[in-house]
Design a protein around this motif. Structure first.
Motif, PDB file in Angstrom:
ATOM      1  N   GLU A   1      -5.423  16.064   1.793  1.00  0.00           N
ATOM      2  CA  GLU A   1      -5.078  16.135   0.636  1.00  0.00           C
ATOM      3  C   GLU A   1      -4.858  17.327   0.220  1.00  0.00           C
ATOM      4  O   GLU A   1      -3.753  17.886  -1.032  1.00  0.00           O
ATOM      5  CB  GLU A   1      -6.102  15.472  -0.395  1.00  0.00           C
TER       6      GLU A   1
ATOM      7  N   GLU B   1      -0.954   9.803  -5.787  1.00  0.00           N
ATOM      8  CA  GLU B   1      -1.308   8.411  -6.098  1.00  0.00           C
ATOM      9  C   GLU B   1      -1.221   7.528  -4.839  1.00  0.00           C
ATOM     10  O   GLU B   1      -0.371   7.332  -4.293  1.00  0.00           O
ATOM     11  CB  GLU B   1       0.005   7.976  -7.127  1.00  0.00           C
ATOM     12  N   GLU B   2      -2.517   6.914  -4.748  1.00  0.00           N
ATOM     13  CA  GLU B   2      -2.563   5.809  -3.747  1.00  0.00           C
ATOM     14  C   GLU B   2      -2.839   4.557  -4.427  1.00  0.00           C
ATOM     15  O   GLU B   2      -3.874   4.438  -5.183  1.00  0.00           O
ATOM     16  CB  GLU B   2      -4.082   6.209  -2.825  1.00  0.00           C
ATOM     17  N   ARG B   3      -1.771   3.793  -4.273  1.00  0.00           N
ATOM     18  CA  ARG B   3      -1.927   2.652  -5.019  1.00  0.00           C
ATOM     19  C   ARG B   3      -1.847   1.313  -4.212  1.00  0.00           C
ATOM     20  O   ARG B   3      -0.951   1.258  -3.192  1.00  0.00           O
ATOM     21  CB  ARG B   3      -0.436   2.531  -5.981  1.00  0.00           C
TER      22      ARG B   3
ATOM     23  N   ARG C   1       0.720  -1.108  -0.083  1.00  0.00           N
ATOM     24  CA  ARG C   1      -0.099  -0.038  -0.082  1.00  0.00           C
ATOM     25  C   ARG C   1       0.791   1.265  -0.027  1.00  0.00           C
ATOM     26  O   ARG C   1       1.804   1.287   0.863  1.00  0.00           O
ATOM     27  CB  ARG C   1      -0.918  -0.037   1.307  1.00  0.00           C
TER      28      ARG C   1
ATOM     29  N   THR D   1       1.639   5.650  -0.953  1.00  0.00           N
ATOM     30  CA  THR D   1       1.305   6.908  -1.290  1.00  0.00           C
ATOM     31  C   THR D   1       2.196   7.639  -1.856  1.00  0.00           C
ATOM     32  O   THR D   1       3.290   7.884  -1.018  1.00  0.00           O
ATOM     33  CB  THR D   1       0.543   7.720  -0.108  1.00  0.00           C
TER      34      THR D   1
END
Length: 252
Positions: A205, A157-159, A142, A144
């Protein structure tokens, strides 16, 4: 040979995890596992609400919520008076072609920089397991990341990455954005899908993107496959004043 409803329900029942997660979420996850494993094919009719309620021993409200959410996510298609069917996977179009953001910025003659906020190797949550079509004890990464263009933050980008398919994801140089090249090498994308919408960012954010609280953002939720396996899910968030999508269709 077409599988009988009874056989489908027996196998679905065996796929439901014994976990503290809500039962609707576990039913939803089990259905996703069947679809992404290829056991339930595109355009195949799935058992009805009544059949699921009877076979699984759960309430109609539980089954209805699971099917409704899967329909909203485009995984199932419900036709009034006909039934519920497995939807076809969506391939990416010109508008949703996936490129390395560093290359896109370089093509504009600008400088790219990536800042890794966090990366964790952990077990998938229920939501992550559903999105990646894995079980909740499956290992994932996880991450960021904030991408900059000429030192101006352009995208968060949160992947989430399937660690089985990309075991060295956390060892890549995030500052140089080599993660894209690594993922394309170990699990090259064969299919992808996008969900694009306008959203209001959270206070955190806004801080990462250096924008005012009232500025809307463009959010892209993306999933990519390598053959029949889901590799990653990503949430990409960009200020509307600094980002746009472009696609060209038709022509010779």
């Amino acid at each position: 040979m077409i599988e009988t409803t009874s056989s489908m329900m027996n196998k679905l029942s065996q796929s439901i995890e014994d976990s503290p997660a809500p039962i609707y979420a576990r039913v939803k996850q089990a259905i996703c596992l069947k679809i992404n494993s290829g056991e339930w094919q595109a355009n195949q009719r799935v058992p009805s609400e009544s059949e699921m309620v009877k076979a699984l021993g759960v309430s109609r409200m539980t089954v209805n919520r699971a099917l409704r959410e899967l329909t909203d996510e485009g995984i199932l298609i419900r036709q009034q008076g006909v039934g519920t069917f497995v939807a076809k996977k969506k391939t990416h179009s010109a508008l949703s072609e996936i490129h390395n953001i560093a290359d896109e910025i370089a093509k504009r003659g600008n400088q790219h920089r990536a800042e890794l906020i966090e990366i964790i190797r952990t077990n998938a949550s229920m939501e992550e397991a559903i999105n990646l079509s894995v079980r909740t004890n499956h290992t994932i990464f996880r991450a960021t990341i904030v991408h900059f263009e000429n030192e101006l933050p352009i995208q968060i980008e949160e992947r989430v990455v399937n660690a089985t398919l990309a075991p060295d994801y956390d060892k890549q140089d995030f500052q140089q954005n080599e993660t894209y090249d690594y993922l394309m090498k170990v699990a090259p994308m064969t299919e992808g899908e996008h969900l694009v919408e306008a959203v209001m960012p959270s206070a955190y954010e806004c801080k990462l993107l250096q924008i005012e609280a009232n500025e809307p953002c463009l959010q892209i939720k993306r999933r990519t496959w390598c053959d029949d396996q889901l590799v990653t899910t990503a949430r990409l968030l960009s200020p509307s004043s600094r980002f746009q999508l472009f696609g060209h269709f038709g022509g010779k």
